[in-house]
Structure formats: C-alpha cells, structure tokens
Design a protein around this motif. Sequence first.
Motif, mmCIF file in Angstrom:
data_model
loop_
_atom_site.group_PDB
_atom_site.id
_atom_site.type_symbol
_atom_site.label_atom_id
_atom_site.label_comp_id
_atom_site.label_asym_id
_atom_site.label_seq_id
_atom_site.Cartn_x
_atom_site.Cartn_y
_atom_site.Cartn_z
ATOM 1 N N GLU A 1 0.826 -1.208 0.000
ATOM 2 C CA GLU A 1 0.000 0.000 0.000
ATOM 3 C C GLU A 1 0.860 1.257 0.000
ATOM 4 O O GLU A 1 0.564 2.222 -0.723
ATOM 5 C CB GLU A 1 -0.931 0.000 1.214
ATOM 6 C CG GLU A 1 -1.876 1.196 1.236
ATOM 7 C CD GLU A 1 -2.840 1.156 2.414
ATOM 8 O OE1 GLU A 1 -3.595 2.132 2.586
ATOM 9 O OE2 GLU A 1 -2.833 0.155 3.154
ATOM 10 N N GLU A 2 1.940 1.255 0.790
ATOM 11 C CA GLU A 2 2.827 2.420 0.820
ATOM 12 C C GLU A 2 3.486 2.651 -0.532
ATOM 13 O O GLU A 2 3.621 3.788 -0.989
ATOM 14 C CB GLU A 2 3.906 2.233 1.892
ATOM 15 C CG GLU A 2 3.392 2.389 3.312
ATOM 16 C CD GLU A 2 4.544 2.447 4.315
ATOM 17 O OE1 GLU A 2 5.400 3.344 4.194
ATOM 18 O OE2 GLU A 2 4.579 1.583 5.198
ATOM 19 N N GLU B 1 2.317 1.703 -3.457
ATOM 20 C CA GLU B 1 1.267 2.163 -4.374
ATOM 21 C C GLU B 1 1.064 3.668 -4.224
ATOM 22 O O GLU B 1 1.038 4.423 -5.219
ATOM 23 C CB GLU B 1 -0.037 1.419 -4.078
ATOM 24 C CG GLU B 1 -1.285 2.010 -4.702
ATOM 25 C CD GLU B 1 -1.369 1.850 -6.210
ATOM 26 O OE1 GLU B 1 -2.089 2.640 -6.864
ATOM 27 O OE2 GLU B 1 -0.706 0.936 -6.750
ATOM 28 N N ASN B 2 0.950 4.147 -2.980
ATOM 29 C CA ASN B 2 0.750 5.584 -2.740
ATOM 30 C C ASN B 2 1.949 6.402 -3.198
ATOM 31 O O ASN B 2 1.791 7.481 -3.778
ATOM 32 C CB ASN B 2 0.472 5.830 -1.258
ATOM 33 C CG ASN B 2 -0.844 5.234 -0.800
ATOM 34 O OD1 ASN B 2 -1.755 5.041 -1.594
ATOM 35 N ND2 ASN B 2 -0.952 4.937 0.490
#
Length: 265
Positions: free
Chosen positions: A215-216, A218-219
């Motif tokens: 997730e990190e 991706e962001n």
Amino acid sequence: MAQQRIIFEWIIEENQLEGWQSGGEAGDAWSFGLSAGERLVVNRLVRALSLFLVIVCAAAGAALTPAERERVVAQDGIQFALNHENRAWRTRDRALFESLIDPTIDESWHDEWRDYWRSGIDDQPDYHAELIYVRTVEGLDGHLMQATVVTEQPAFEWWQTSPYRETRFYRREGQNWLRTVPPISYWGERRTFETEHLRFSYYARDSQAVLAAAEELENAYVGMYRLLGLKGPPRDQKLTVAVLPRPVGRWAASPDVLEVTSPQL
C-alpha cells in the motif's frame, strides 16, 4: 537497451530492530531509547549473561537440549568467523575475506559481499561486524543457521546506512562456519499480489514484507507522478515489482519490471 536501475532498499524502523536482538520477530519490539553504541554494549552483556547461565545450568546438572547446544556452538563459530572478517577488513586481506564465503554458492553472491572492496586497495575503511543473535533456520534438513548481524561500514552509495542490520545465513564446514544463502526450496511457492497500479511477484517466504509494503509503495508510485506534474500511471499496464532471492544488478533490461532483492537477504 539497458537502462540504469533505481536502487531500492528495504528499511526496517529503528524501534523494530530490538526484537531481533532477543531472537524475537520484528513486530515484538522493545526499546529503551538506547543509542547504537549503547545497544552493542547491552548485546555483549546479554551474551555474557547467557554464557554464565549455560555454565550455571551445567554445574547444576541441567542439560541443554540438543537444539540449544547446537545453537550455542554455532554462535561461537559464527562469532569466530566475524572476528576474521573484521581482521580481513582492517588488514585488507582479500584472500582471508573470501575464505569466509561458501564456495558452493553462485559467484554473484561473492561479488555482492565484496562490493565494498571497490573503495580501492589503498583505503583503510572503518568496518566492524557485530553478532546479535543466532537461530536455526526452520524448514530445512541441513544444518543452516540464521544470524542477525549489525555492521558499521563506510557508505559508498548515498542511500546506504550505518550501522546496518542484516540477516545472514551460515553453514558449517568442518570446524568453520561459512557465509552462505538458503537453497531455493527455502523460499516456498511463487505468489503474486496486485494493487491498482502495481503487480508484486514474490516467494511465500517474503509474503509478510511484501504485503506490508504494497500500500505504501502504491501511494508513493502515484504520488511521484503527481509531484512531477504528470498524468497518473496507466491502470492497464502495471509496473511489476519482482522480489527475488538473489543479488540485483544496477542495470535493467525492461522499464516495466523493477527487480529487488528479498528483504531477508
């Protein structure tokens, strides 16, 4: 045409390192706000107390389990190997340094671990390797040991840190312990995981690290486009992040695949 690779490094938060010093997992962290130097002193005291406990148990007739005896023997042997590694760096004895590496592993690992010799034969780098903990590698029939080591060394790349905590693997060869890597069977099955713009390809052994970082990343990936004033990354052509149990070079043949070395290595 080959393209220069973006260097990627797995970062473990400082307060997550302490659990490794007691043989626990990174999530079971404890911290007393100690500096790196103070932690090394505490680690030496812990090992000394452990040795004292072993002596007391032996005197009291309390036998260690075979697994614990094996671990204690391995810890002494690996510490002996690290002492020679420190000596090799101080004296620039490349032959001694290479004698501490498992000759049966791929030559790419030899090149990876010799990387800091690029500084030049006349340099005297400030280097020290400190053993924190040793444990038996689970899931393998052979006698392979996993060692948590903290090294202090010069940073030849802007992104490198010092002190640097690394996981190492050692196998016994006669009376010596040689630095090695686990066989491919250790890593488990190949898996994939996708976010909106990224595709992760990895082995089961790295699942926890990959899923925690997905997730990190991706962001961050989307955020880089925004900071550069570019249109967002395409959804129909995802960037593949391949996590591999081998060294990754500085050049890549494909702009659509980012190869990174397993965080366990």
